[in-house]
Design a protein around this motif. Structure first.
Motif, short mmCIF file in Angstrom:
data_model
loop_
_atom_site.label_atom_id
_atom_site.label_comp_id
_atom_site.label_asym_id
_atom_site.label_seq_id
_atom_site.Cartn_x
_atom_site.Cartn_y
_atom_site.Cartn_z
N THR A 156 95.89 -32.49 -43.82
CA THR A 156 96.12 -31.22 -44.50
C THR A 156 94.87 -30.72 -45.20
N LEU A 157 94.11 -31.61 -45.80
CA LEU A 157 92.84 -31.21 -46.42
C LEU A 157 91.90 -30.63 -45.37
N GLY A 158 91.89 -31.21 -44.19
CA GLY A 158 91.07 -30.67 -43.11
C GLY A 158 91.56 -29.31 -42.65
N VAL A 159 92.89 -29.18 -42.51
CA VAL A 159 93.47 -27.89 -42.12
C VAL A 159 93.06 -26.80 -43.10
N ARG A 160 93.22 -27.08 -44.40
CA ARG A 160 92.98 -26.06 -45.42
C ARG A 160 91.49 -25.84 -45.69
N ARG A 161 90.66 -26.76 -45.26
CA ARG A 161 89.23 -26.48 -45.31
C ARG A 161 88.90 -25.34 -44.35
N ALA A 162 89.60 -25.32 -43.22
CA ALA A 162 89.37 -24.29 -42.21
C ALA A 162 90.23 -23.06 -42.45
N ALA A 163 91.45 -23.26 -42.93
CA ALA A 163 92.40 -22.15 -43.14
C ALA A 163 93.09 -22.37 -44.49
N PRO A 164 92.50 -21.88 -45.58
CA PRO A 164 92.97 -22.20 -46.94
C PRO A 164 94.43 -21.87 -47.23
N GLU A 165 95.02 -20.96 -46.49
CA GLU A 165 96.41 -20.58 -46.76
C GLU A 165 97.39 -21.26 -45.82
N ALA A 166 96.91 -22.04 -44.88
CA ALA A 166 97.80 -22.69 -43.91
C ALA A 166 98.67 -23.75 -44.58
N LEU A 167 99.83 -24.00 -43.99
CA LEU A 167 100.77 -25.00 -44.50
C LEU A 167 101.06 -26.03 -43.42
N VAL A 168 101.26 -27.27 -43.85
CA VAL A 168 101.62 -28.36 -42.95
C VAL A 168 103.03 -28.81 -43.28
N TYR A 169 103.93 -28.66 -42.32
CA TYR A 169 105.34 -29.01 -42.50
C TYR A 169 105.60 -30.40 -41.90
N VAL A 170 106.11 -31.30 -42.74
CA VAL A 170 106.24 -32.71 -42.36
C VAL A 170 107.70 -33.10 -42.22
N ARG A 171 108.00 -33.79 -41.15
CA ARG A 171 109.34 -34.35 -40.94
C ARG A 171 109.18 -35.83 -40.58
N TYR A 172 109.87 -36.70 -41.31
CA TYR A 172 109.86 -38.13 -41.02
C TYR A 172 110.98 -38.46 -40.04
N SER A 173 110.64 -39.29 -39.07
CA SER A 173 111.64 -39.70 -38.07
C SER A 173 112.32 -41.01 -38.44
N GLY A 174 111.68 -41.81 -39.30
CA GLY A 174 112.23 -43.11 -39.68
C GLY A 174 111.97 -44.20 -38.67
N THR A 175 111.15 -43.93 -37.65
CA THR A 175 110.88 -44.93 -36.62
C THR A 175 109.48 -44.71 -36.07
N TRP A 176 108.88 -45.80 -35.59
CA TRP A 176 107.57 -45.71 -34.96
C TRP A 176 107.68 -45.47 -33.45
N SER A 177 108.70 -46.02 -32.83
CA SER A 177 108.67 -46.05 -31.36
C SER A 177 109.96 -45.62 -30.67
N ASP A 178 110.97 -45.19 -31.41
CA ASP A 178 112.21 -44.72 -30.79
C ASP A 178 111.98 -43.31 -30.26
N ASP A 179 111.88 -43.20 -28.96
CA ASP A 179 111.53 -41.93 -28.34
C ASP A 179 112.53 -40.83 -28.65
N GLU A 180 113.80 -41.14 -28.55
CA GLU A 180 114.82 -40.11 -28.77
C GLU A 180 114.85 -39.67 -30.22
N ALA A 181 114.67 -40.61 -31.15
CA ALA A 181 114.68 -40.25 -32.57
C ALA A 181 113.49 -39.36 -32.93
#
Length: 360
Positions: free
Chosen positions: A175-200
């Motif tokens: 996000t710091l990198g994103v906003r260095r280039a685009a100060p008003e940009a937003l990063v929307y985060v969603r956690y899946s709760g898994t590292w390798s479950d493809d469907e999840a």
């Protein structure tokens, strides 16, 4: 003139020669053979986290003439038994590739003092247990610059596995990198709760894109490529994770990638020579352990130059990603101007998000 020697004389001469050799001969012990056992939380051919370790270990093993023995798809419940099996098979160095295995690796190290243990992303140190980690957040920051300079909507998605300091650190750096280039940009985060479950991970990505339809670039910190399948179906660009998978060249802008051989060659060689220092190893982009996959052909020359310039600054130690001032998502100053958080803060305690992150 012919010299005739009797049988008895011959036996006497042979005896003297053997006795003489025996009095000066030294027994030279053969060099110790090193067998490296590797515990993997997934499949070595996953083109992601596990494959990056496998490729790095294979390259180091070839250089050092080592034998590798893998246990794939190990779970936290089976890792201790898998480690004991590798040791019983003659492995005198054990490499653990998941922080989930660390508690059992600590126990195993205390039970097997003659075996050296290497713990990726770990925190615990023992005389024969050495944790190590690369500063991947630096590469994620660079990827964020690419995303920030490419987005047209100013909305970037990020699908992550689980809320631990390693993942939070990556989200913040990106996000710091994103906003260095685009100060008003937003990063929307969603956690899946898994590292390798493809469907999840696919479900988490679909849900995120439904909540934020303006997202035009998707980043991820996960070991499966499910999110990239969803990104492709939605016609949006993406930032990969761990390795550059050629199967997604059509949508990838770049990917933060690992070069584990740079650290494995050194650590394994030190272990073989008995000089591996029992301390936590944290290495940065200047060593080559982390970096970016080649940028997509349609990335602008200006973006390429910006990434190269920042890469050089990071490599030279002129700056770092979290060099202050850094403000969190609630507007609180977390890192004052001119300061840098300690490695303990970054790697063990980081539980806050920088300005520009929105959890979904």
């Amino acid at each position: 003139m012919r010299v005739l020697v009797g049988i008895g004389t011959i036996f006497f001469i042979v005896f003297i020669l053997i006795a003489g050799l025996g009095s000066t001969q030294r027994v030279i012990e053969p060099p110790r053979t090193y067998r490296v056992g590797v515990l993997m939380i997934g499949d070595a051919t996953d083109s992601s986290w596990n494959a990056a370790h496998q490729q790095g270990l294979a390259k180091a093993a070839e250089t050092l003439d080592l034998m590798l023995q893998y246990k794939e798809n190990v779970t936290p419940e089976t890792c201790r038994a898998a480690a004991d099996m590798l040791i019983a098979d003659g492995c005198n160095i054990i490499v653990s590739t998941s922080i989930a295995f660390e508690p059992d690796m600590v126990e195993a190290a205390e039970a097997h003092h003659d075996v050296m243990f290497l713990q990726a992303t770990g925190t615990q140190v023992r005389p024969n247990l050495v944790p190590y980690m690369g500063r991947m957040y630096q590469a994620r920051y660079l990827a964020g610059i690419v995303a920030g300079r490419t987005t047209r909507t100013g909305a970037i998605g990020y699908v992550a596995a689980t809320e631990i300091p390693e993942v939070v650190r990556g989200i913040d750096a990106f996000t710091l990198g994103v906003r260095r280039a685009a100060p008003e940009a937003l990063v929307y985060v969603r956690y899946s709760g898994t590292w390798s479950d493809d469907e999840a991970t696919k479900a988490a990505t679909e849900s995120l894109l439904a909540d934020e339809p303006a997202i035009d670039i998707l980043a991820m910190h996960i070991d499966t490529y499910g999110p990239l399948d969803v990104a492709r179906a939605h016609g949006i660009r993406a930032i990969g994770c761990n390795a550059a998978n050629p199967a997604y060249q059509d949508i990838l802008l770049t990917a933060p990638i690992w070069h584990w051989d740079t650290i494995y060659e050194k650590y394994l060689q030190d272990a073989m020579k008995g000089r591996l220092t029992a301390r936590r190893g944290l290495t940065g982009i200047e060593t080559g352990i982390v970096g970016l996959a080649p940028l997509a052909k349609d990335v602008t020359p200006e973006t390429t130059r910006a990434v190269r310039q920042m890469t050089q600054l990071l490599e030279d130690g002129e700056t770092d990603v979290f060099y202050g001032p850094v403000t969190d998502a609630d507007g609180r100053l977390r890192v004052p101007e001119g300061e840098n958080p300690s490695d303990t803060e970054l790697f063990d305690r980081l539980d806050w998000y920088v300005e520009g992150v929105t959890l979904r």
